[in-house]
Scaffold this active site. Structure first.
Site, short mmCIF file in Angstrom:
data_model
loop_
_atom_site.label_atom_id
_atom_site.label_comp_id
_atom_site.label_asym_id
_atom_site.label_seq_id
_atom_site.Cartn_x
_atom_site.Cartn_y
_atom_site.Cartn_z
N ASP A 10 0.83 -1.20 0.00
CA ASP A 10 0.00 0.00 0.00
C ASP A 10 0.87 1.26 0.00
OD1 ASP A 10 -2.16 -1.68 0.23
OD2 ASP A 10 -2.26 -1.51 2.43
N1 URA Z 1 -1.24 -6.12 3.71
C1 URA Z 1 -1.72 -4.86 3.76
O1 URA Z 1 -2.73 -4.59 4.39
N2 URA Z 1 -1.05 -3.90 3.12
C2 URA Z 1 0.09 -4.13 2.42
O2 URA Z 1 0.66 -3.19 1.84
C3 URA Z 1 0.56 -5.45 2.38
C4 URA Z 1 -0.12 -6.43 3.03
#
Ligand code: URA
Length: 228
Positions: A103
């Site tokens: 993310d």
């Molecule tokens: N899980 C998440 O919630 N975000 C990420 O970036 C990777 C795994």
């Protein structure tokens, strides 16, 4: 492969531009000057020079990148900096696929590879490649047994699936969790499902690849069989 295709794949210009490059610059294949853009080379064994500088080539390149917070796991974007912009010479002439996005507000280990089928394999749920995440929650954590037993969460399409932690270590609100899938926002949604907010999220391992001493924005090359 034709020399014009080889150089154009490496972003030295369009086929037409390569044709004029061969006339205006000294391009050599091994010891021989090339003028004809239709000439064939073997990219793996022939060495190409432009004005005395060797053209860097490898069939495939795999990079472990430390994605900083605020970078998008993408190749292009108009709003945010993208992870592929971190990649510098000589690797910046290659096109990378991103294996397992992080993310925008997450950081840590991200794999970039020029081998699309390798990227696909890394992400395939059947491969069950372990990933370790370090998270900071909004409050001290007490639900490790629930996540180790498994819970129902929703994926990107709002379909429910069963998500399970393989291991959890905790120190108050700081938790290290291992999972072997990588669905949309999976780690955040697993913690949300038991009443916690993830305030920081860092991926520190994918398979046998570990972030170790890499700093935000840095990257190193790895070989395909280093992963498993
Ligand atoms: N899980 C998440 O919630 N975000 C990420 O970036 C990777 C795994």
């Amino acid at each position: 492969m034709r020399i014009d295709k080889f150089l154009s794949n490496l972003k030295y210009g369009t086929r037409k531009e390569i044709k004029s490059l061969l006339k205006t610059h000294e391009v050599f294949i091994n010891q021989n000057r090339v003028i004809d853009s239709s000439i064939s080379i073997d990219p793996l064994t022939d060495i190409v020079y432009i004005d005395g500088v060797q053209v860097y080539y490898k069939e495939h390149i795999h990079l472990m990148v430390y994605k900083p917070i605020g970078y998008l796991s993408a190749n292009h974007d108009t709003m945010h900096s993208v992870v592929t912009s971190l990649v510098k010479s000589p690797f910046d002439r290659f096109d990378f696929s991103i294996a397992g996005r992080l993310d925008l507000d997450a950081e840590g280990l991200l794999i970039l590879t020029t081998d699309g089928s390798f990227a696909h394999q890394i992400m395939h749920p059947k491969k069950h490649i372990e990933k370790t995440y370090e998270v900071m929650l909004d409050k001290p954590f007490f639900h490790q047994n629930t996540l180790l037993k498994g819970i129902i969460v929703k994926d990107a399409y709002n379909d429910e699936y069963f998500a399970k932690a393989l291991d959890i270590k905790k120190n108050k609100e700081y938790v290290t969790i291992i999972i072997d899938e990588g669905k949309f926002h999976q780690v955040k949604r697993m913690f949300q499902a038991v009443g916690y907010e993830v305030l920081r999220l860092k991926r520190t391992r994918i398979g046998n690849l570990e972030l170790k001493d890499l700093k935000p924005g840095e990257y190193i090359e790895f070989e395909r069989n280093d992963l498993e």
